[in-house]
Design an enzyme around this catalytic site. Structure first.
Site: not given
Ligand code: DGL
Length: 251
Positions: A74, A181
């Site tokens: 993440c 993301c």
């Molecule tokens: N998948 C996550 C990232 O790479 C974040 C998504 C979220 O929960 O806002 O930032």
């Protein structure tokens, strides 16, 4: 034997599956425990302190499972908490994703670039250090508030509307798109439908190589041939998510 232990990997939801797929490609003989934190999702608009607490709880869970390494799949959690986690858990090897902005610098410096990421990532100190180091002065930083949520919901209609509303103005104006993301690689086709034939930059393949190097260096690679095992855990026990996660893994 430490080599036989699992690798823990987590995200605020199922976005990190895009990272896990790259890892599995080059580390086929490993066990994985994937943690999707639906209960606290999205991370993109949470404070640093909140994210530290979410991450800490997940790391504690992985410790009970004796994970030999932890992957932060993440970007938001990496940007805000990796330093804190590394300081707190000195014996655990952490590997953390980050937006592949350096790849733009290395491979296609001169092209206009759009960085898509959560608000949390774009505003973070860690990302800003990276950005200013490799700034090509032709870059737009786009905080995509709410986009990860509708990808998580798998709401195709909302995704189309969102992308049209937020990306159409960049059509023909950008060549590179940094997918900052881990949810966004799931909608590459939809992004192309709005922006045309752009080139994507995703940090996941690089992270996978980095993880392999780290495990090698620490003597933690599992060299025995085993069938990949993936355990999926969701903090809300969301069965739909589990189903979708394994569908994406098989694609
Ligand atoms: N998948 C996550 C990232 O790479 C974040 C998504 C979220 O929960 O806002 O930032």
């Amino acid at each position: 034997m430490k080599q036989n232990e699992a690798i823990g990997i987590f995200d605020s939801g199922i976005g990190g599956v895009t990272v896990l797929k790259e890892i599995i490609n080059i580390l086929p003989n490993e066990k994985y425990i994937y943690y999707s934190d639906s209960k606290n999702n999205p991370y993109g608009d949470k404070s640093d302190q909140q994210i530290n607490i979410f991450c800490e709880n997940i790391v504690e869970f992985f410790i009970t499972k004796k994970c030999k390494a932890i992957v932060i799949a993440c970007n938001t959690a990496s940007a805000k908490s990796v330093q804190y986690l590394r300081e707190k858990y000195k014996n655990i090897p952490f590997v953390a994703i980050e937006p592949a902005y350096k790849m733009v610098y290395d491979y296609t410096y001169d092209e206009p670039t759009l960085v898509m990421a959560t608000k949390g990532t774009i505003e973070s100190e860690k990302f800003n250090l990276l950005y200013h180091k490799y700034d090509n002065h032709k870059t737009i930083l786009l905080p995509c508030v709410g986009l990860a949520d509708i990808i998580e919901e798998n709401n195709e209609e909302k995704i189309k509307i969102y992308l049209k509303e937020h990306l159409e103005i960049y059509k023909g104006k950008v060549k590179n798109v940094v997918l900052g993301c881990t949810h966004y690689p799931l909608i590459k086709q939809e992004i192309k439908q709005v922006l045309g034939d752009v080139q994507f930059f995703d940090g996941a393949p690089y992270l996978a190589k980095h993880l392999r190097e780290l495990l090698k260096e620490k003597g933690l690679i599992n060299n025995q041939t085993i069938e990949n095992t993936i355990q999926f855990i969701d903090s809300l026990n969301d069965e739909q998510k589990k189903k979708r996660f394994f569908e994406i893994i098989k694609e």
